[in-house]
Write an enzyme that holds these catalytic residues in place. Structure first.
Site, PDB file in Angstrom:
ATOM      1  N   HIS A   4       0.835  -1.207   0.000  1.00  0.00           N
ATOM      2  CA  HIS A   4       0.000   0.000   0.000  1.00  0.00           C
ATOM      3  C   HIS A   4       0.867   1.254   0.000  1.00  0.00           C
ATOM      4  O   HIS A   4       0.553   2.241  -0.655  1.00  0.00           O
ATOM      5  CB  HIS A   4      -0.888   0.031   1.247  1.00  0.00           C
ATOM      6  CG  HIS A   4      -1.884  -1.082   1.332  1.00  0.00           C
ATOM      7  ND1 HIS A   4      -1.762  -2.116   2.225  1.00  0.00           N
ATOM      8  CD2 HIS A   4      -3.020  -1.315   0.632  1.00  0.00           C
ATOM      9  CE1 HIS A   4      -2.796  -2.927   2.083  1.00  0.00           C
ATOM     10  NE2 HIS A   4      -3.568  -2.487   1.124  1.00  0.00           N
ATOM     11  N   LYS A  17      -1.283  -7.394  -7.643  1.00  0.00           N
ATOM     12  CA  LYS A  17      -1.472  -8.670  -6.947  1.00  0.00           C
ATOM     13  C   LYS A  17      -2.910  -9.143  -7.144  1.00  0.00           C
ATOM     14  O   LYS A  17      -3.162 -10.309  -7.360  1.00  0.00           O
ATOM     15  CB  LYS A  17      -1.148  -8.566  -5.460  1.00  0.00           C
ATOM     16  CG  LYS A  17      -1.266  -9.919  -4.782  1.00  0.00           C
ATOM     17  CD  LYS A  17      -0.738  -9.915  -3.387  1.00  0.00           C
ATOM     18  CE  LYS A  17      -1.712  -9.283  -2.426  1.00  0.00           C
ATOM     19  NZ  LYS A  17      -2.926 -10.100  -2.198  1.00  0.00           N
ATOM     20  N   ARG A  59      -3.248 -10.180   4.683  1.00  0.00           N
ATOM     21  CA  ARG A  59      -3.502 -11.504   5.276  1.00  0.00           C
ATOM     22  C   ARG A  59      -2.219 -12.161   5.792  1.00  0.00           C
ATOM     23  O   ARG A  59      -2.297 -13.072   6.611  1.00  0.00           O
ATOM     24  CB  ARG A  59      -4.178 -12.420   4.253  1.00  0.00           C
ATOM     25  CG  ARG A  59      -5.595 -11.998   3.946  1.00  0.00           C
ATOM     26  CD  ARG A  59      -6.327 -13.046   3.121  1.00  0.00           C
ATOM     27  NE  ARG A  59      -7.752 -12.829   3.149  1.00  0.00           N
ATOM     28  CZ  ARG A  59      -8.423 -12.032   2.326  1.00  0.00           C
ATOM     29  NH1 ARG A  59      -7.763 -11.373   1.397  1.00  0.00           N
ATOM     30  NH2 ARG A  59      -9.731 -11.883   2.416  1.00  0.00           N
TER      31      ARG A  59
END
Ligand code: PAF
Length: 282
Positions: free
Chosen positions: A37, A152, A190
């Site tokens: 990010h 991704k 995650r």
């Protein structure tokens, strides 16, 4: 850096920005921010007058209640990171601020042109309906000049491009490369849920994907897919949900190699579901 929670407040800010004629770079996120990010936001900061990041765990894109509940949330840590890279404004609404009851209880419909029936769409029915629902809402609210998405989520990116084209939205979508750990593991919110042992196993996913490139010239896509699946599954603790080699534009599985092919994988590492992808440019 401002943190705004209501649509009304955001609207006031956006109207002022529009009046000033400044460009806005926008990064929609679900929080639990990592260096992937950070790369998106840094690019938004560098390429625009102002940058806005939304932090919202969107309930309508989860088809598994446990996954939604366990999704990591830490607005304070996210805000610290965003401030450090020069973000100007965070929009962090509650679910009630974004959706009315009816929207939460019915599926948002969109013409995906087949992009949603494969890969993630096959295993997470309704997921992309929720993604288009929230991203289109956020685009209407933020009115960005450019919006930044990571590769991704390859299928998500293809769907966002289609959404912008179909709905004739006045925003430039910027595709940003996958950010990986030095081990090769693709960064994901995650990953925080992996135990040290699972993390070690998860590194095998990208290793196998990179290795598969060496065989692409000798094997047909189906044979290469089988090789990848067998190799990942042979690692303790990993279980492939799907691996598809597809045309990077249509996302449909290919029998013979095309110019721009992509291999997309979803793997269970214990309970944690990870995705990754690799380009095959033959
Ligand atoms: O990629 C994500 O984190 C989400 O799908 C997005 C684009 C923020 C929409 O909720």
């Amino acid at each position: 850096m401002k943190i705004i929670r209501s649509k009304q407040e955001l609207q006031i800010e956006i109207e002022a920005i529009k009046r000033s004629g400044k460009t806005v770079g926008f990064v929609p996120t679900m929080g639990a921010l990592h260096d992937g990010h950070k790369a998106l936001v840094s690019r938004a900061v560098a390429e625009n007058d102002l940058s806005i990041v939304s932090v919202f765990v969107n309930p309508t894109q989860f088809n598994n209640a446990a996954d939604l509940e366990k999704y990591p949330r830490d607005l304070k840590a996210d805000a610290d990171m965003l401030e450090s890279v020069g973000c100007n404004l965070i929009f962090a609404p509650t679910s009630d601020e974004v959706y009315d009851k009816e929207e939460l209880n019915s599926r948002f419909e969109f013409d995906f042109g087949g992009l949603d029936t494969v890969m993630e769409g096959r295993f997470r029915p309704g997921h992309f309906n929720g993604v288009v629902q929230i991203v289109s809402k956020l685009f209407q609210l933020v009115q960005p000049t450019k919006a930044y998405f990571g590769e991704k989520d390859f299928q998500q990116l293809a769907i966002i491009h289609r959404m912008v084209k179909l709905l004739k939205m006045d925003v430039e979508i910027v595709d940003c490369p996958i950010v990986r750990e030095s081990s090769g593991l693709a960064l994901s919110s995650r990953n925080q849920r992996l135990t040290p042992e699972q993390h070690k196993n998860a590194i095998e996913i990208s290793k196998v994907l990179f290795e598969s490139r060496n065989f692409a010239a000798q094997l047909a896509p189906k044979e290469l897919s089988e090789w990848v699946v067998d190799k990942i599954n042979s690692t303790e603790g990993l279980e492939v949900e799907y691996f598809d080699i597809a045309d990077a534009h249509t996302l449909q599985t290919i029998d013979t190699w095309c110019n721009e092919a992509v291999g997309c994988v979803a793997v269970f590492c214990g309970e944690v579901r990870l995705i990754d992808n690799i380009r095959y440019n033959l």
